[in-house]
Scaffold this active site. Structure first.
Site, PDB file in Angstrom:
ATOM      1  NE  ARG A 237      -3.557 111.786 -38.181  1.00 25.87           N
ATOM      2  CZ  ARG A 237      -3.225 111.804 -36.856  1.00 25.87           C
ATOM      3  NH1 ARG A 237      -2.459 110.937 -36.382  1.00 25.87           N
ATOM      4  NH2 ARG A 237      -3.829 112.711 -36.020  1.00 25.87           N
ATOM      5  CD  GLU A 266      -5.520 104.491 -37.857  1.00 23.01           C
ATOM      6  OE1 GLU A 266      -6.008 105.069 -37.067  1.00 23.01           O
ATOM      7  OE2 GLU A 266      -4.475 105.145 -38.190  1.00 23.01           O
ATOM      8  CG  HIS A 285      -3.777 105.800 -33.950  1.00 23.85           C
ATOM      9  ND1 HIS A 285      -4.569 106.445 -35.088  1.00 23.85           N
ATOM     10  CD2 HIS A 285      -2.928 106.706 -33.445  1.00 23.85           C
ATOM     11  CE1 HIS A 285      -4.107 107.638 -35.128  1.00 23.85           C
ATOM     12  NE2 HIS A 285      -3.057 107.786 -34.104  1.00 23.85           N
TER      13      HIS A 285
END
Length: 326
Positions: A237, A266, A285
């Site tokens: 993360r 993000e 991601h």
């Protein structure tokens, strides 16, 4: 009458049909109840919720008075207020097992592409800069036989250790709350303190989830303890790493490079300094982003919701104390 559920992410047709065999499915594109009267009405009746993303907190739960289970198409659940769900007796389901191997593949890809400067050099070739035999200013560094340091020896950490040990003959160090006997027996892994991990690892690989304890676990002090030749890989993360101090460390040579799949914000802002650094490989991601794995995640989430609402849960429940038994 079938129980009503809200589906707020597109899933394959066969999985949608599987849900429809058990429930009345109300489908929406995301969770924006302020702008969707139909969604508000569906939430009032919904006993189940399935999708990914969105902020599921106390305020949201007030819109869904009949909710009994929520199923996220992800392993992470930091967008859910687990305490609020538990207080309401709502089971939270996730998909922790189906993406393990794919995320480990992504981490190996980041290690290789960062160490060998694959992205940077490919762009230089496309830009017409390859005019003669390359010199050492285009060289990368080896991965094989280097020491990998894994921060978080869970499922993904184990899968990564397997690849590193058997595929690249890498000594494996790891830091976790307790020793992992299987990792030590299978991969010769050595359990160590965080300080030792930072000092000895050539590749620091972060697989940790986001919690109060892991927030900014890697900051200025920790980066300063790493080798100047070390490469940081984060597919856990984003907020586990203090991004601003990481940027500074990459700019001033405190560490050699970074391969990043996750970020504090993000999508990554287009003006992020990370995007200007040649020693950074940044991807959007993509940890579990293959056709096969995303299908399997959706299928797992569908089964999780069916099990939760029919009282047949055996696994994948974040808050098992509230498991539905009727």
């Amino acid at each position: 009458m079938k129980p009503s559920i809200v589906l707020y992410k597109s899933i394959p047709t066969d999985l949608h049909q599987r849900l429809a065999q058990h429930f009345t499915v109300n489908s929406f594109d995301g969770l924006t109840p302020d702008n969707q009267p139909e969604l508000l009405a569906a939430l009032q009746q919904a006993e189940g919720l399935i999708g990914s993303g969105g902020k599921i907190d106390q305020d949201f739960l007030q819109l869904a008075p009949n909710l009994r289970a929520a199923s996220t198409i992800s392993v992470g659940y930091d967008n859910f207020d687990v305490e609020a769900l538990s207080q309401r007796g709502i089971a939270l389901m996730h998909t922790p097992t189906v993406l393990t191997e794919t995320v480990a593949d992504t981490m190996m890809a980041l290690m290789l592409s960062t160490a060998r400067r694959v992205v940077e050099l490919a762009e230089r070739v496309k830009a017409g800069e390859w005019q003669e035999s390359i010199g050492d200013d285009w060289f990368g560094v080896d991965v094989h036989h280097k020491t990998i340091g894994i921060l978080g020896m869970g499922r993904i950490g184990m899968a990564l250790a397997q690849r590193a040990h058997f595929g690249f003959s890498m000594p494996v160090l790891y830091t976790s709350r307790r020793p992992h006997e299987a990792a030590e027996q299978r991969f010769g892994a050595r359990h160590c303190s965080l300080d030792t991990l930072l000092a000895e690892a050539d590749f620091l690989c972060i697989t940790l989830p986001m919690t109060e304890q892991t927030y900014h676990m890697i900051g200025r002090e920790q980066l300063a303890k790493m080798k100047s030749s070390a490469i940081l890989i984060n597919a856990g993360r984003g907020p586990v790493v203090d991004e601003q101090t990481l940027i500074a460390a990459l700019q001033d040579g405190t560490i050699h490079a970074a391969g990043l799949d996750v970020f504090e914000q993000e999508p990554l802002p287009v003006d992020s300094p990370l995007l200007t650094l040649r020693n950074v490989v940044a991807v959007p991601h993509i940890g579990s982003a293959t056709h096969e794995t995303r299908y399997n995640m959706a299928a797992c989430a569908v089964d999780n919701l069916i099990n939760a609402l029919t009282g047949t849960v055996k696994e994948n429940c974040v808050n098992p104390q509230v498991l539905i038994t009727h």
